[in-house]
Write an enzyme that holds these catalytic residues in place. Structure first.
Site, PDB file in Angstrom:
ATOM      1  N   THR A  11       0.850  -1.195   0.000  1.00 52.23           N
ATOM      2  CA  THR A  11       0.000   0.000   0.000  1.00 52.23           C
ATOM      3  C   THR A  11       0.878   1.235   0.000  1.00 52.23           C
ATOM      4  OG1 THR A  11      -1.872   1.090   1.101  1.00 52.23           O
ATOM      5  CG2 THR A  11      -0.138   0.271   2.519  1.00 52.23           C
ATOM      6  N   ASN A  12       0.299   2.357  -0.434  1.00 51.53           N
ATOM      7  CA  ASN A  12       0.940   3.649  -0.220  1.00 51.53           C
ATOM      8  C   ASN A  12       0.006   4.554   0.567  1.00 51.53           C
ATOM      9  OD1 ASN A  12       3.591   3.542  -1.264  1.00 51.53           O
ATOM     10  ND2 ASN A  12       2.769   3.520  -3.341  1.00 51.53           N
ATOM     11  N   ASN A  13      -1.008   3.957   1.174  1.00 52.28           N
ATOM     12  CA  ASN A  13      -1.961   4.713   1.978  1.00 52.28           C
ATOM     13  C   ASN A  13      -1.303   5.047   3.327  1.00 52.28           C
ATOM     14  OD1 ASN A  13      -3.987   5.180   3.984  1.00 52.28           O
ATOM     15  ND2 ASN A  13      -5.529   4.392   2.550  1.00 52.28           N
ATOM     16  N   ALA A  14      -0.987   6.334   3.514  1.00 44.95           N
ATOM     17  CA  ALA A  14      -0.219   6.761   4.691  1.00 44.95           C
ATOM     18  C   ALA A  14      -0.976   6.461   5.983  1.00 44.95           C
ATOM     19  CB  ALA A  14       0.078   8.250   4.589  1.00 44.95           C
ATOM     20  N   HIS A  15      -2.308   6.585   5.913  1.00 47.94           N
ATOM     21  CA  HIS A  15      -3.130   6.342   7.112  1.00 47.94           C
ATOM     22  C   HIS A  15      -3.017   4.869   7.540  1.00 47.94           C
ATOM     23  CE1 HIS A  15      -6.628   6.479   9.758  1.00 47.94           C
ATOM     24  NE2 HIS A  15      -6.994   5.352   9.187  1.00 47.94           N
ATOM     25  N   LYS A  16      -3.134   3.953   6.558  1.00 46.27           N
ATOM     26  CA  LYS A  16      -3.046   2.522   6.881  1.00 46.27           C
ATOM     27  C   LYS A  16      -1.647   2.170   7.398  1.00 46.27           C
ATOM     28  CE  LYS A  16      -6.303   0.731   3.430  1.00 46.27           C
ATOM     29  NZ  LYS A  16      -6.401  -0.149   2.252  1.00 46.27           N
ATOM     30  N   ASP A  72      -7.555  -6.017   1.437  1.00 44.57           N
ATOM     31  CA  ASP A  72      -8.675  -5.550   0.625  1.00 44.57           C
ATOM     32  C   ASP A  72      -9.910  -5.544   1.516  1.00 44.57           C
ATOM     33  OD1 ASP A  72      -9.415  -4.502  -1.859  1.00 44.57           O
ATOM     34  OD2 ASP A  72     -10.361  -6.369  -2.472  1.00 44.57           O
ATOM     35  N   PHE A 152     -13.406   7.883   6.654  1.00 45.09           N
ATOM     36  CA  PHE A 152     -13.393   8.019   5.200  1.00 45.09           C
ATOM     37  C   PHE A 152     -14.397   7.024   4.612  1.00 45.09           C
ATOM     38  CE2 PHE A 152     -11.165   4.139   3.791  1.00 45.09           C
ATOM     39  CZ  PHE A 152     -10.742   3.653   5.023  1.00 45.09           C
ATOM     40  N   HIS A 180     -13.129  -3.610  11.350  1.00 41.27           N
ATOM     41  CA  HIS A 180     -12.729  -4.701  10.469  1.00 41.27           C
ATOM     42  C   HIS A 180     -11.218  -4.729  10.259  1.00 41.27           C
ATOM     43  CE1 HIS A 180     -13.827  -0.906   8.733  1.00 41.27           C
ATOM     44  NE2 HIS A 180     -13.166  -1.130   7.627  1.00 41.27           N
TER      45      HIS A 180
HETATM   46  P1  IMP Z   1      -9.613  -0.750   0.504  1.00 40.67           P
HETATM   47  O1  IMP Z   1      -9.556  -2.164   0.031  1.00 40.67           O
HETATM   48  O2  IMP Z   1      -9.114  -0.571   1.902  1.00 40.67           O
HETATM   49  O3  IMP Z   1      -8.987   0.220  -0.464  1.00 40.67           O
HETATM   50  O4  IMP Z   1     -11.155  -0.373   0.594  1.00 40.67           O
HETATM   51  C1  IMP Z   1     -12.028  -0.384  -0.521  1.00 40.67           C
HETATM   52  C2  IMP Z   1     -13.144   0.618  -0.309  1.00 40.67           C
HETATM   53  O5  IMP Z   1     -13.923   0.219   0.821  1.00 40.67           O
HETATM   54  C3  IMP Z   1     -12.673   2.040  -0.011  1.00 40.67           C
HETATM   55  O6  IMP Z   1     -12.533   2.805  -1.167  1.00 40.67           O
HETATM   56  C4  IMP Z   1     -13.776   2.583   0.867  1.00 40.67           C
HETATM   57  O7  IMP Z   1     -14.797   3.095   0.054  1.00 40.67           O
HETATM   58  C5  IMP Z   1     -14.300   1.352   1.572  1.00 40.67           C
HETATM   59  N1  IMP Z   1     -13.710   1.256   2.928  1.00 40.67           N
HETATM   60  C6  IMP Z   1     -12.637   0.486   3.304  1.00 40.67           C
HETATM   61  N2  IMP Z   1     -12.382   0.620   4.609  1.00 40.67           N
HETATM   62  C7  IMP Z   1     -13.313   1.497   5.069  1.00 40.67           C
HETATM   63  C8  IMP Z   1     -13.558   2.035   6.357  1.00 40.67           C
HETATM   64  O8  IMP Z   1     -12.869   1.759   7.359  1.00 40.67           O
HETATM   65  N3  IMP Z   1     -14.596   2.906   6.445  1.00 40.67           N
HETATM   66  C9  IMP Z   1     -15.378   3.236   5.377  1.00 40.67           C
HETATM   67  N4  IMP Z   1     -15.186   2.786   4.164  1.00 40.67           N
HETATM   68  C10 IMP Z   1     -14.156   1.897   3.997  1.00 40.67           C
END
Ligand code: IMP
Length: 195
Positions: A11-16, A72, A152, A180
């Site tokens: 990932t490059n998601n800074a929050h994660k 994911d 978010f 989750h």
């Molecule tokens: P990702 O796999 O973490 O990128 O999540 C896929 C999509 O699920 C994101 O673009 C969000 O729309 C939604 N999502 C994932 N985690 C959350 C959360 O903790 N809260 C709200 N939406 C989430």
């Protein structure tokens, strides 16, 4: 080469990244895709969360050689047959447009009283030749209108079971404690620390 306690998080998601580094503490060195010079647009073409997390982890392992984990997440709404699920990020449009996704979700649930839903996160860890999967879920309901400005994605319309507010009205600590992703990450870290 990778050190014994080094793992790439695909990932490059800074929050994660900061969230997982905080949970992992000093026991593991966690690198991002940027840290290993990977700017690939990794395809998320799987039909399930499990497949997508595997595709991402495998991509890094095969091309860059690092042991790796990838996540994911999807929002599964019972009344919509589990949708948006694996398509949560691209529910309304091709881009990650949270406002449009949330608006479409509320539209598709208008007049529906059964609003049970869950967030589900799948993490695939690949170490050497071995793949392991970790999951985390939180049950809740889709509210009738958005509330709160924290978090978010779908947070403003997701009220966890037993709560009287949405994820977007909670602090990051309150959300991480039951979320989750928090649960899936805790299972991953527990496994890593045990091995
Ligand atoms: P990702 O796999 O973490 O990128 O999540 C896929 C999509 O699920 C994101 O673009 C969000 O729309 C939604 N999502 C994932 N985690 C959350 C959360 O903790 N809260 C709200 N939406 C989430």
């Amino acid at each position: 080469m990778t050190g014994q306690n080094t793992l790439v998080f695909a990932t490059n998601n800074a929050h994660k990244l900061s969230e997982i580094r905080r949970i992992a503490g000093d026991s593991i060195r966690i690198l991002s895709l940027a840290d290993i010079g990977c700017s690939d647009d990794i395809p998320e073409t799987g039909a399930t969360l499990e497949e997508n997390s595997m595709i991402k982890a495998r991509w890094v392992k095969d091309r860059y050689g690092y042991d790796c984990f990838a996540d994911d997440t999807g929002l599964e709404v019972d009344a919509l047959g589990g949708e948006p699920g694996v398509r949560s990020a691209r529910y309304a449009t091709d881009g990650h447009d949270s406002a449009a996704n949330t608006a479409l979700l509320l539209k598709n649930l208008s007049g529906v009283s059964h609003r049970k839903a869950r967030f589900r996160t799948v993490i695939t860890l690949i170490e050497g030749d071995t793949a392991n999967i970790f999951t985390g879920e939180v049950e809740g309901e889709i509210t009738s209108k958005p509330a709160g400005c924290g978090g978010f994605g779908y947070d403003p319309v997701f009220r966890p079971e037993g709560w009287n507010k949405t994820f977007a009205e909670a602090t990051a600590e309150e959300k991480n404690a039951i979320s989750h992703r928090g649960r899936a990450v805790a299972a991953l870290i527990e496994y890593i620390n045990r091995h």
